[in-house]
Write a protein that holds these residues in place. Structure first.
Motif, PDB file in Angstrom:
ATOM      1  N   ASN A  50       0.848  -1.281  -0.130  1.00  0.00           N
ATOM      2  CA  ASN A  50      -0.001   0.201   0.021  1.00  0.00           C
ATOM      3  C   ASN A  50       1.289   1.250   0.447  1.00  0.00           C
ATOM      4  OD1 ASN A  50       0.884  -0.119   2.191  1.00  0.00           O
ATOM      5  ND2 ASN A  50      -0.762  -0.192   3.596  1.00  0.00           N
ATOM      6  N   GLU A  51       1.895   0.924  -0.225  1.00  0.00           N
ATOM      7  CA  GLU A  51       2.552   2.539  -0.036  1.00  0.00           C
ATOM      8  C   GLU A  51       2.242   3.243  -1.316  1.00  0.00           C
ATOM      9  OE1 GLU A  51       7.171   0.613   0.603  1.00  0.00           O
ATOM     10  OE2 GLU A  51       6.262  -0.122   2.199  1.00  0.00           O
ATOM     11  N   ARG A  52       2.482   3.304  -2.274  1.00  0.00           N
ATOM     12  CA  ARG A  52       1.860   3.829  -3.441  1.00  0.00           C
ATOM     13  C   ARG A  52       0.477   4.488  -2.952  1.00  0.00           C
ATOM     14  NH1 ARG A  52       4.399   4.331  -9.042  1.00  0.00           N
ATOM     15  NH2 ARG A  52       2.076   4.260  -9.381  1.00  0.00           N
ATOM     16  N   LEU A  53      -0.103   4.361  -2.555  1.00  0.00           N
ATOM     17  CA  LEU A  53      -1.473   4.165  -2.322  1.00  0.00           C
ATOM     18  C   LEU A  53      -1.253   5.552  -0.866  1.00  0.00           C
ATOM     19  CD1 LEU A  53      -3.841   1.538  -2.661  1.00  0.00           C
ATOM     20  CD2 LEU A  53      -3.871   4.022  -4.381  1.00  0.00           C
ATOM     21  N   GLU A  54      -1.192   4.966  -0.656  1.00  0.00           N
ATOM     22  CA  GLU A  54      -0.145   6.158   1.156  1.00  0.00           C
ATOM     23  C   GLU A  54       0.347   7.254   0.074  1.00  0.00           C
ATOM     24  OE1 GLU A  54       2.882   4.092   3.445  1.00  0.00           O
ATOM     25  OE2 GLU A  54       3.284   6.470   4.216  1.00  0.00           O
ATOM     26  N   PHE A  55       1.762   7.039  -1.133  1.00  0.00           N
ATOM     27  CA  PHE A  55       2.174   8.178  -0.984  1.00  0.00           C
ATOM     28  C   PHE A  55       0.801   9.059  -1.627  1.00  0.00           C
ATOM     29  CE2 PHE A  55       3.141   9.991  -5.305  1.00  0.00           C
ATOM     30  CZ  PHE A  55       4.832  11.536  -4.601  1.00  0.00           C
ATOM     31  N   LEU A  56      -0.144   8.518  -2.310  1.00  0.00           N
ATOM     32  CA  LEU A  56      -0.815   9.989  -3.341  1.00  0.00           C
ATOM     33  C   LEU A  56      -2.146  10.031  -2.150  1.00  0.00           C
ATOM     34  CD1 LEU A  56      -2.111  10.587  -5.798  1.00  0.00           C
ATOM     35  CD2 LEU A  56      -3.398   8.831  -5.582  1.00  0.00           C
ATOM     36  N   GLY A  57      -2.162   9.037  -0.761  1.00  0.00           N
ATOM     37  CA  GLY A  57      -3.853   9.589  -0.041  1.00  0.00           C
ATOM     38  C   GLY A  57      -2.939  10.550   0.279  1.00  0.00           C
TER      39      GLY A  57
ATOM     40  N   TRP B  76       7.211   2.723  -9.968  1.00  0.00           N
ATOM     41  CA  TRP B  76       8.479   3.633  -9.191  1.00  0.00           C
ATOM     42  C   TRP B  76       7.315   2.726  -7.728  1.00  0.00           C
ATOM     43  CZ3 TRP B  76      10.434   9.119 -10.586  1.00  0.00           C
ATOM     44  CH2 TRP B  76      11.208   8.797 -10.900  1.00  0.00           C
ATOM     45  N   PRO B  77       8.809   2.762  -6.778  1.00  0.00           N
ATOM     46  CA  PRO B  77       8.449   2.492  -5.239  1.00  0.00           C
ATOM     47  C   PRO B  77       7.752   4.040  -4.560  1.00  0.00           C
ATOM     48  CG  PRO B  77      10.420   1.933  -5.764  1.00  0.00           C
ATOM     49  CD  PRO B  77       9.966   2.570  -7.350  1.00  0.00           C
ATOM     50  N   GLU B  78       7.374   3.829  -3.974  1.00  0.00           N
ATOM     51  CA  GLU B  78       6.782   5.251  -3.237  1.00  0.00           C
ATOM     52  C   GLU B  78       8.544   6.150  -2.555  1.00  0.00           C
ATOM     53  OE1 GLU B  78       7.383   7.099   0.376  1.00  0.00           O
ATOM     54  OE2 GLU B  78       7.907   5.154   0.371  1.00  0.00           O
ATOM     55  N   GLY B  79       8.907   5.481  -2.483  1.00  0.00           N
ATOM     56  CA  GLY B  79      10.421   5.710  -2.063  1.00  0.00           C
ATOM     57  C   GLY B  79      11.216   6.550  -3.216  1.00  0.00           C
ATOM     58  N   GLU B  80      10.743   6.943  -4.831  1.00  0.00           N
ATOM     59  CA  GLU B  80      11.278   7.319  -5.421  1.00  0.00           C
ATOM     60  C   GLU B  80      10.445   8.466  -5.536  1.00  0.00           C
ATOM     61  OE1 GLU B  80      14.334   7.038  -7.353  1.00  0.00           O
ATOM     62  OE2 GLU B  80      15.127   5.314  -5.641  1.00  0.00           O
ATOM     63  N   LEU B  81       8.859   8.571  -5.803  1.00  0.00           N
ATOM     64  CA  LEU B  81       8.113   9.009  -5.871  1.00  0.00           C
ATOM     65  C   LEU B  81       8.369  10.528  -4.783  1.00  0.00           C
ATOM     66  CD1 LEU B  81       4.121   6.940  -6.251  1.00  0.00           C
ATOM     67  CD2 LEU B  81       5.594   7.962  -8.067  1.00  0.00           C
ATOM     68  N   THR B  82       8.328   9.681  -3.976  1.00  0.00           N
ATOM     69  CA  THR B  82       8.596  10.852  -2.452  1.00  0.00           C
ATOM     70  C   THR B  82       9.657  11.982  -3.015  1.00  0.00           C
ATOM     71  OG1 THR B  82       7.522   9.426  -0.798  1.00  0.00           O
ATOM     72  CG2 THR B  82       8.735  11.711   0.058  1.00  0.00           C
ATOM     73  N   ARG B  83      10.575  11.170  -3.635  1.00  0.00           N
ATOM     74  CA  ARG B  83      12.140  11.691  -2.869  1.00  0.00           C
ATOM     75  C   ARG B  83      11.633  12.862  -4.677  1.00  0.00           C
ATOM     76  NH1 ARG B  83      15.025   7.635  -0.944  1.00  0.00           N
ATOM     77  NH2 ARG B  83      14.860   6.446  -2.885  1.00  0.00           N
TER      78      ARG B  83
END
Lengths: 241, 241
Positions: A50-57, B76-83
């Motif tokens: 769920n980490e990508r959805l967490e990023f968006l959420g 992309w994983p969440e970490g890359e998106l966040t960066r």
């Protein structure tokens, strides 16, 4: 895949019955409730965590709460809005929303995480709340998220549950009015100093009786300071008869 | 009110001609370009400054950029998106977008702020960019903001301008140019290996003098590596004369 569908099915009913939410794309819901430890433990299921959805959420929550605050408090300065947003959009609040909606019950964890008590971890609950709102946003758009938050978040902000520490005046008012109506007044006692570094002194009175004094670089800040001291004094004394 | 309308009129044309944006409620546009110093200096105009719109616009930018990244980079994983979000949503990038759209030209400042050079301040430009997007969001909704960002922000993210790794070259340039203009060049020294695993060696020179070498699986990566090493060496030495 059996377990995946079972978990989702129980949760789907609860979401529909409690919040009127029905996902079009149940895969998004599954993804929102899949912790990385579970996905890693079950590579054969090919699950996405769920980490990508967490990023968006996270960003969905930031905007929906900001917009609600902006419209709800049309006269508040930016500083007050920012303080209340920070207090509303945080681990403590999001994890409590997640528990209220039983999200902690439905998040799928790996065995190691389960044994280490991750299900009760506030950051994990917060992440799940964000991921759920990210999934709901993708599935049905912002209005659906707002409708959900109207049930579980906004009423609490409106009730002052997250009022930043700075809202001492509101706290004082609420504290005093528990015992019935009172008249609270703030009086400017003094102001001094040059325009760019002015200092104000204010007194707060209740039914004409002075409770405390406060100082600050604006009248408003001095009033907050006075309210803070009045509250501290009152709470120190304990409830009077 | 005359000055207020004049500023808005010139800007209204530019927004329409360059970006196809026409505000329904021009008061929102006026508000977005009113710095608190200007509102304070002209109490007779009863102007609202842009700080509340900045509060909202900050969250609008956070969501629109996050959603674009989420959809653009589905693997992309969440970490890359966040960066990449952090690199894209920051003072340096927002202030450059504001200058590109000439927002710095149209922001209304008080005299003191004007004299102190506030118009060139990056944080002020950033705030104006956020306030504008907050105003556009209120006036026409998220799709209108996305359409604007499709012209001024997203192509730059897609081109790698904010890629985290790409920052070494920028950092090196900023570091060296503090002491005045210099010519920074990257020279390919060598490349070897099969096509799927090619390796490049690059040197970075400043005013013809070699500072460091770098290696990588692309020329661009090797240049970044060279810049990183050059920076590390320079900072170790301390400022040279």
């Amino acid at each position: 895949m059996e377990e995946q569908t079972m978990v989702a099915a129980a949760f789907v009913s609860e979401l529909r019955d409690r919040y009127g939410i029905e996902f079009k794309n149940l895969h998004l819901l599954d993804e929102a409730f899949t912790h990385s430890s579970y996905a890693n433990e079950h590579p054969e299921l090919g699950l996405r965590d769920n980490e990508r959805l967490e990023f968006l959420g996270d960003a969905v929550m930031e905007l929906t709460v900001s917009e609600w605050l902006y419209k709800r408090y049309p006269d508040w300065p930016e500083g007050e809005l920012t303080r209340l947003r920070a207090a509303s959009v945080c681990t403590r609040s999001f994890s409590s929303f997640a528990r209220e909606a039983h999200f902690d019950k439905y998040i799928r964890l790996g065995k190691g995480e389960e044994q280490s008590g991750a299900r009760k971890r506030h950051t994990l609950q917060e992440d799940t709340f964000e991921a759920f709102n990210g999934a709901l946003y993708l599935d049905q758009g912002k209005d659906a998220v707002v409708k959900f938050l109207d049930q579980i978040v906004f009423p609490k902000i409106a009730a002052g549950e997250f009022s930043a520490a700075s809202d001492h005046k509101t706290f004082l008012q609420e504290y005093l009015q528990k015992k019935g109506p009172v008249e609270i007044q703030y009086q400017l006692l003094d102001e001094e100093g040059p325009a760019h570094d002015r200092s104000f002194a204010v007194a707060v009175t209740v039914d004409g009786k002075r409770l405390a004094k406060g100082v600050g670089h604006s009248k408003k800040a001095a009033e907050q300071d006075a309210a803070k001291h009045a509250l501290a004094d009152l709470k120190h004394q304990g409830p009077s008869d």
